[in-house]
Design an enzyme around this catalytic site. Structure first.
Site, PDB file in Angstrom:
ATOM      1  N   GLU A  60      43.686  42.868  39.506  1.00 51.12           N
ATOM      2  CA  GLU A  60      45.127  42.301  39.618  1.00 51.12           C
ATOM      3  C   GLU A  60      46.296  42.952  39.165  1.00 51.12           C
ATOM      4  O   GLU A  60      47.499  42.827  39.730  1.00 51.12           O
ATOM      5  CB  GLU A  60      45.121  40.885  38.924  1.00 51.12           C
ATOM      6  CG  GLU A  60      44.203  40.140  39.795  1.00 51.12           C
ATOM      7  CD  GLU A  60      42.644  40.131  39.382  1.00 51.12           C
ATOM      8  OE1 GLU A  60      41.972  39.261  39.865  1.00 51.12           O
ATOM      9  OE2 GLU A  60      42.416  40.738  38.307  1.00 51.12           O
ATOM     10  N   PRO A 103      45.777  38.992  34.682  1.00 53.40           N
ATOM     11  CA  PRO A 103      45.575  40.379  34.415  1.00 53.40           C
ATOM     12  C   PRO A 103      46.882  40.901  35.095  1.00 53.40           C
ATOM     13  O   PRO A 103      47.273  42.244  34.521  1.00 53.40           O
ATOM     14  CB  PRO A 103      44.674  40.794  35.072  1.00 53.40           C
ATOM     15  CG  PRO A 103      43.463  39.254  35.046  1.00 53.40           C
ATOM     16  CD  PRO A 103      44.406  38.342  35.350  1.00 53.40           C
ATOM     17  N   HIS A 161      39.628  27.921  39.597  1.00 55.60           N
ATOM     18  CA  HIS A 161      39.952  27.886  41.135  1.00 55.60           C
ATOM     19  C   HIS A 161      41.155  27.110  41.182  1.00 55.60           C
ATOM     20  O   HIS A 161      41.184  26.607  42.820  1.00 55.60           O
ATOM     21  CB  HIS A 161      38.861  27.710  42.296  1.00 55.60           C
ATOM     22  CG  HIS A 161      37.823  29.023  41.741  1.00 55.60           C
ATOM     23  ND1 HIS A 161      36.847  28.884  40.873  1.00 55.60           N
ATOM     24  CD2 HIS A 161      37.581  30.259  42.433  1.00 55.60           C
ATOM     25  CE1 HIS A 161      36.186  30.055  40.976  1.00 55.60           C
ATOM     26  NE2 HIS A 161      36.573  31.138  41.814  1.00 55.60           N
TER      27      HIS A 161
END
Length: 700
Positions: free
Chosen positions: A421, A450, A490
């Protein structure tokens, strides 16, 4: 080129003019550092670092750079800046934070350049967070590689193909983001030279305390990353090594790392002085390897210059530096009224354009509206790219939001990245700097963390700290939100965190038409834009979200960021009776509000913000003025949220127009969305919960 050490036995005599230039600039750098110490009461008002001990390798690197190249110096690289042609006076303007500082206009530290100047390498803005420059630098090389492969680069003529130089301190190589950069440089075979300057110190920590291997040894773990180790205090050896490295990257279009051992002769910074943490024997040991007297002795031994010639060069350097310093002291400071300039670069999208619902247009899902928008962008703009985890041809995104694009546009343009990321986000800085227009995707909002380091330190600050020279054109797609048991990793909502980052824009569509119009605006905006795309609205499968599916707008349809839309009006009759309220919301909240308002016919006006930064403040205050009662609805946990912040602002600015407290509603203040659907439902707002709150609000 094989793995090798630049031999100290090779005493190649370079061009005499090159040695003269190197010695003169080395003397300048040395005098600048000494003068900053002598005039410490003036020069140390702002923290700075100097290149003392690193001059030889920095000049050797600078002399390889051409006007077609890109560079990312780090905070100790003032000799490198002198080597590319910057003048001491210009560097001192930054040292003293003066208005005419050519890099930032007094906004950032010494030796933090941002440069677009004819005849010199381009230096995009970067932070001083050590190691973080590796990803944007690699992104530059990645962008160059793409443009080159598509024949979109202008001919560089005799200078050869462009190369990127990334300068690092050895301590920074332990950063995980450096590994991401090395991995991508090898994976994509990118033309980047990583120069690692190793003085065996962090701040007060030695190399032995910080690492188990040198950068040269570490690089061996990346097959395909060529490497050289060199005595960075020896100018001749350094020049030969850097010439070899640049030649390799320029011809082979592949990465190379140069590990240069250097003494640290100055302080870590002016604020962290060497006597605080270094013993005398260590200082003496480093002093014996000073590159300036080493070069002087070499020039005399080789009879390249006489003692008198060197004395003249030294005297000229001293005079130039001292005159520049006195002049810089008298230069004007920035005017306080300019402090707000360059937060964002101006966007060309100022008004809604094109047909929102063309005659005969079929209704489309939000996921397809996004797909079609990006397809149209890629088809029209060859400088655009799309990348992220699993967006390539094989899958086309975990939500099929990039389906068909990989096959249509090729794997160099629509491609998968590793699970990186930080690289996905940070590489857009470099991509943008070389002329690409990246569209990237973070697979889920919960995975963005990240990448936050790059988002905060690099993307958000680049335009402001470079005085508008390097805005980052970047579209970052982020699927967001909870529905149907997505679970804790999620389903998160992250907008309040993003909105605390200045210098980025945040859009949040609630339907297909807005998705397409905002996506186009995000692409044409020269600033970083995050598109928050609710997963529960993508496919229109969540009960009560049918209106997320809309007729597909025309290809030229575009919505300016910062323009809200009234999606439901109150009736004139109820307005006249004073029996109405307004709801400010976005994303899934729009659909909860619509469903809840069915129990209050004509009484509820709904404002869909569509973008959260910039915010349509006028639309918000107008809503309060019309109704006097307001609910701000969000899916986020409410405590300390954007919704509460907006409520506070409106309460302050619209106090006289309010007939009731500004109400807010959001999710429960929990650290994650639970997996069990009953628990998820208990945590989140719903149409039923919103209806109950509306009844309370309208009862005032």
């Amino acid at each position: 080129m094989s793995e090798e050490t630049a031999s100290t036995d090779i005493r190649t005599t370079l061009d005499k003019a090159l040695y003269r230039k190197a010695y003169r600039l080395m003397c300048m750098a040395g005098r600048m550092a000494a003068l900053y110490e002598e005039r410490r009461q003036l020069s140390s008002k702002y923290v700075h670092s100097t290149s003392r001990g690193h001059e030889a390798i920095q000049l050797a690197a600078a002399f390889q750079l051409t006007s077609v190249d890109y560079a990312a110096p780090y905070y100790r690289d003032d000799s490198m800046l002198l080597g590319i042609g910057m003048q001491p006076y210009e560097l001192m303007l930054q040292l003293l934070a003066k208005a005419d500082d050519p890099f930032s206009g007094g906004r950032t530290y010494y030796s933090h350049p941002s440069l677009k100047r004819e005849g010199m390498p381009t230096i995009p803005h970067q932070s001083s967070a050590t190691g973080m420059q590796a990803i944007p630098s690699t992104g530059m090389a990645h962008g160059l590689r793409y443009l080159e492969g598509r024949n979109l680069l202008q001919s560089s003529g005799e200078q050869g193909k462009p190369v990127v130089l990334c300068s690092l301190g050895d301590g920074s190589v332990t950063e995980g983001e450096v590994a991401e950069a090395f991995q991508m440089a090898v994976l994509k075979k990118l033309p980047v030279v990583y120069l690692v300057q190793d003085n065996n110190w962090g701040i007060s920590a030695t190399g032995a305390e910080m690492r188990v291997m040198s950068a040269y040894e570490y690089a061996a773990g990346f097959p395909g990353l060529e490497r050289i180790t060199v005595d960075g205090a020896d100018f001749t050896e350094s020049y030969v090594a850097m010439e070899r490295a640049f030649s390799y990257a320029r011809k082979e279009r592949a990465p190379v790392l140069v590990h240069a051992s250097c003494p640290l002769l100055g302080h870590h910074t002016s604020g962290v002085r060497k006597e605080f943490y270094r013993e005398q024997h260590n200082l003496q040991q480093h002093q014996q390897n000073d590159p300036l007297p080493r070069l002087r002795s070499f020039l005399l031994e080789e009879q390249l210059f006489t003692e008198a010639e060197l004395l003249r060069l030294e005297a000229q350097a001293v005079q130039t530096v001292e005159e520049a310093f006195e002049r810089a002291l008298q230069a004007p400071d920035p005017k306080p009224e300019t402090v707000m300039e360059h937060e964002f670069a101006p966007t060309p999208v100022q008004a809604e354009q094109g047909e929102r619902a063309p005659a005969g247009a079929e209704k489309v899902l939000m996921v397809d509206a996004a797909l079609h928008a990006i397809d149209e962008i890629l088809r029209k703009h060859p400088e655009s790219l799309l990348y992220g985890q699993d967006v390539g041809a094989r899958l086309g995104g975990v939500f099929r939001e990039a389906a068909t694009l990989g096959d249509k546009y090729g794997k160099d343009r629509v491609f998968n990245t590793p699970i990186q990321e930080a690289y996905i986000v940070g590489s857009t800085v470099g991509m943008s700097a070389v002329g690409c227009r990246p569209i990237v995707e973070i697979q889920f909002a919960d995975y963005i963390w990240p990448g936050m380091n790059q988002l905060v330190e690099e993307l958000s600050k680049s335009c402001y700290l470079s005085r508008g020279q390097f805005p980052v054109s970047s579209v970052i797609r982020v699927p967001i939100g909870a529905y149907g048991g997505g679970g804790p990793y999620h389903s998160g909502s992250i907008e309040s965190t993003l909105l605390n980052i200045r210098g980025i824009k945040v859009a949040y569509p609630s339907n297909a038409a807005d998705m397409k119009g905002l996506m186009k605006a995000a692409y044409y905006d020269p600033n970083p834009v995050i598109m928050l795309e609710h997963k529960g609205l993508y496919w229109g499968k969540v009960p009560g979200t049918e209106e997320a599916k809309t007729p597909e707008p025309a290809e030229d349809y575009i919505i300016p960021l910062g323009k809200a839309r009234v999606v439901q009006e109150a009736s004139e009759e109820k307005l006249a009776e004073g029996d109405t309220c307004g709801i400010i919301t976005y994303g899934m909240g729009v659909h909860w509000a619509r469903a809840a308002s069915k129990s209050f016919a004509g009484q509820v006006e709904i404002l869909d913000l569509r973008s959260l930064n910039p915010l349509d403040w006028d639309a918000c205050t107008s809503l309060v003025e019309r109704h006097g009662k307001l609910l701000i609805l969000t899916e986020e946990p409410l405590l300390n949220s954007f919704a509460e912040s907006l409520a506070g602002r409106l309460s302050l600015h619209c106090f006289k127009q309010l007939d009731a407290p500004v109400m807010t509603m959001g999710a429960l203040p929990l650290p994650a969305v639970p997996l069990n659907v009953a628990l998820e439902k208990a945590m989140l707002p719903s149409a039923e919960k919103v209806a109950a709150r509306l009844e309370e609000l309208l009862g005032y």
